[in-house]
Design a protein around this motif. Sequence first.
Motif, short mmCIF file in Angstrom:
data_model
loop_
_atom_site.label_atom_id
_atom_site.label_comp_id
_atom_site.label_asym_id
_atom_site.label_seq_id
_atom_site.Cartn_x
_atom_site.Cartn_y
_atom_site.Cartn_z
N LEU A 1 0.83 -1.20 0.00
CA LEU A 1 0.00 0.00 0.00
C LEU A 1 0.87 1.26 0.00
O LEU A 1 0.57 2.23 -0.71
N LEU A 2 1.94 1.22 0.76
CA LEU A 2 2.82 2.39 0.84
C LEU A 2 3.49 2.68 -0.51
O LEU A 2 3.61 3.83 -0.93
N GLN A 3 3.91 1.63 -1.21
CA GLN A 3 4.50 1.82 -2.54
C GLN A 3 3.48 2.42 -3.50
O GLN A 3 3.79 3.32 -4.29
N ALA A 4 2.26 1.91 -3.44
CA ALA A 4 1.21 2.45 -4.31
C ALA A 4 0.91 3.91 -3.98
O ALA A 4 0.65 4.72 -4.87
N MET A 5 0.99 4.25 -2.73
CA MET A 5 0.74 5.63 -2.32
C MET A 5 1.87 6.54 -2.82
O MET A 5 1.63 7.65 -3.29
N HIS A 6 3.09 6.06 -2.73
CA HIS A 6 4.23 6.83 -3.26
C HIS A 6 4.05 7.09 -4.76
O HIS A 6 4.30 8.20 -5.24
#
Length: 780
Positions: free
Chosen positions: A441-446
């Motif tokens: 999720l964090l990668q997608a948010m970045h």
Amino acid sequence: MSTSSESTSTVAVRSLCEFTAKRGDLDLRFTPSPTAQEGMAGHALVAERRGADYQTEVSLSGCHGALQVRGRADGFDAKRQRLEEIKTFKGRLEAMPANHRALHWAQLKIYGALLCAKLGLDELELALIYFDVNKQTETALVETHSRADLQAFFSHHCDQFLAWAEQEAQHLRSRDAALTALTFPHAQFRSGQRELAAEVYRAAVAGRCLMAQAPTGLGKTLATLFPLLKAAPGQRLDKIFFLTAKTSGRALALDSLATVHKHAPELPLRSLELVAKEKACEHPDKACHGESCPLAEGFYERLPQARQAAIQHGTLDRDTLRRLGQQYSVCPYYLGQEMARWADVLVGDYNYYFDQSAMLHSMTEAYGWRVAVLVDEAHNLVSRARAMYSASARQDSLTALRHSAPAQLKKPLDRLKRCWTELGKSHDQPFELQTQLPDKLLQAMHQAVSALGEYFQDHPAQQDETLQRFYFEALQFTRMAEAFDANSLCDIEREDLTEGQGLPGGGAAASSFRMGGNSRAKPRLSLNLRNVVPAPFLRQRFLSAHTVTLFSATLQPAQFYTDLLGLPDGTPWVEVASPFQAEQLQVHIAGHISTRYQHRQTSLRALVDVMAQAYADKPGNYLAFFSSHSYLQEALQCLQTHYPDLPCWAQGRRMSEAEQQSFLARFTPESCGIAFAVLGGSFSEGIDLPGARLIGAFIATLGLPQVNPVNEQFKRRLDELLGQGYDYTYVYPGMQKVVQAAGRVIRTVHDQGVIHLLDDRYLRREVQALLPSWWQITPA
């Protein structure tokens, strides 16, 4: 700018160029910019690529008449005779406004002139290096200039600044001479005021931090400002920052400065009120650039006249800045931002110095200011700082955005949606603590943040508030995720909504059981990064100042604040004696009442009986404090049922400023009644009801925060880190609210009043140790 002697003024290269080289429109169309950490990393990477002989942070200085100019150039390659200025950016370089580029060239040319003079160079290659932090690529704009040309450029800009510099140098000399002779603006100090002033002065002379606990009604604002004004000449202070948690604190600071000015009308002291942009904006329906707002068009052409007029005013409050903005057709908010560089005392919210991108802290570092900081009602700084360094990502923010988002953003937003869906499938509890951040999720948010940044760069005139709000939330989350460590918690909250139910308010953990029967439910998730100990973020803020004084009526125990705020080791804690006598205040404990949650219903009648009896014994105005709106309403209904003739009124939820004023207006010297309020709310601190306007208070709680999954995790983490979990999470924050609320009763040495503490736990010795030492307590 500072004055180094009678004849020489010193200015930083950056400050000089911002004064002389800015032209054209104010253009603040939103474009993403690198964080401070990204900027430093970009500079370091460029320097690393240059090799071992590359010189970084080259100190340079030179004089032009009575003006000394100094600064640090980013990099110098002696073999190539090339001086570089490195600027980090995001997005498309060609979208950068021309006046920004002109400012960058001006800084580089000034550095070039100083370097040629230092090394005796006849010619120098100048390179503006624009480093894209996303692509890790450089774009170099190169020019070659002779020493004579650079010297002429340097002289031209210094000439433009000299008249202002001489004026400012004279201002500082006059200011310091007047401050040296300044006397206290009243005939005498109140009891305790002199002691507090002396402690603040000694901390300034020693160049250290100070925690000062002083009772409400002492006159702390003037007692802290006055000694710093007196210390300014000897300690060579450039600025005093008076920081507050609430608007009422700003008003008190401005009133105290007005008192000083009235006492010493010839004192050339400049004070500035820093107001939030949304409150100062004259055209909220327009964007901040010259093509939209008339006050942004040609802003820098009209700024010199407005700036010159502004320094003639001793106090630049919100109204004064507005009048100047109208007179010179400039934005009052950004005029105020400009005048921050030239004011002596600045009054504003905590966030101006303690937030991640705090303006006053950034300016202090950039300009090398020597500052003194006053933190008013400092017990609020713990919760405020935690909020500054926390972040939440909400699934429904994305849901609301996806259908209206531009086509080029669909792919990264769809990917983020899929990650939220996967997260929801693997987490079915109302509240779950996470030991690690969800990487996918964090990668997608970045990726979504990066895509949004590029979109805003390509569409600078786009004013989609929903899209921008989502971007800022995601950006804050990714930045705090990078800093995530044991001082913060990560958790997932889940709220299951019956299909068609909509998105009601309330926390996920509190409303996760609203599903009914076989209804289809859709989860709504939030991912939260909650700061527990803000000390690592705040420590540098304290070290950047020459002296910091944190003061409040509730600033104990000292270790609680030292641990959570990151104050320097050895920071002294002092308690100022109260100006009030124990005979002025009756303090009663109703030891037969328990306000614990499980006992509230059965104790309501006993509670309102105490209130009614106290009112019957001495009619007048009272405040009754409760831990929540629901508890307040239960007690109010009980009182009205059993004592229908007793006048009363109550605080409402989310009251407007006008409604708050109406609530307070009922407290008159002639009125009688009991006002019901929430402990820790807008009426439990920062209000002044002296004399017969308020003669007593009922506090029907210990003020302990609610026991819930979040607070329980705070307790566990604080136990792990500091060994003080329960006290740091519940007891100390609760008792701060109690003492603040009780402090509304006695405001002057002539006041008489009563406080009823309605809970048997007030009989405990450890609880009474957190109450003001001058109280004499009588068990009921």
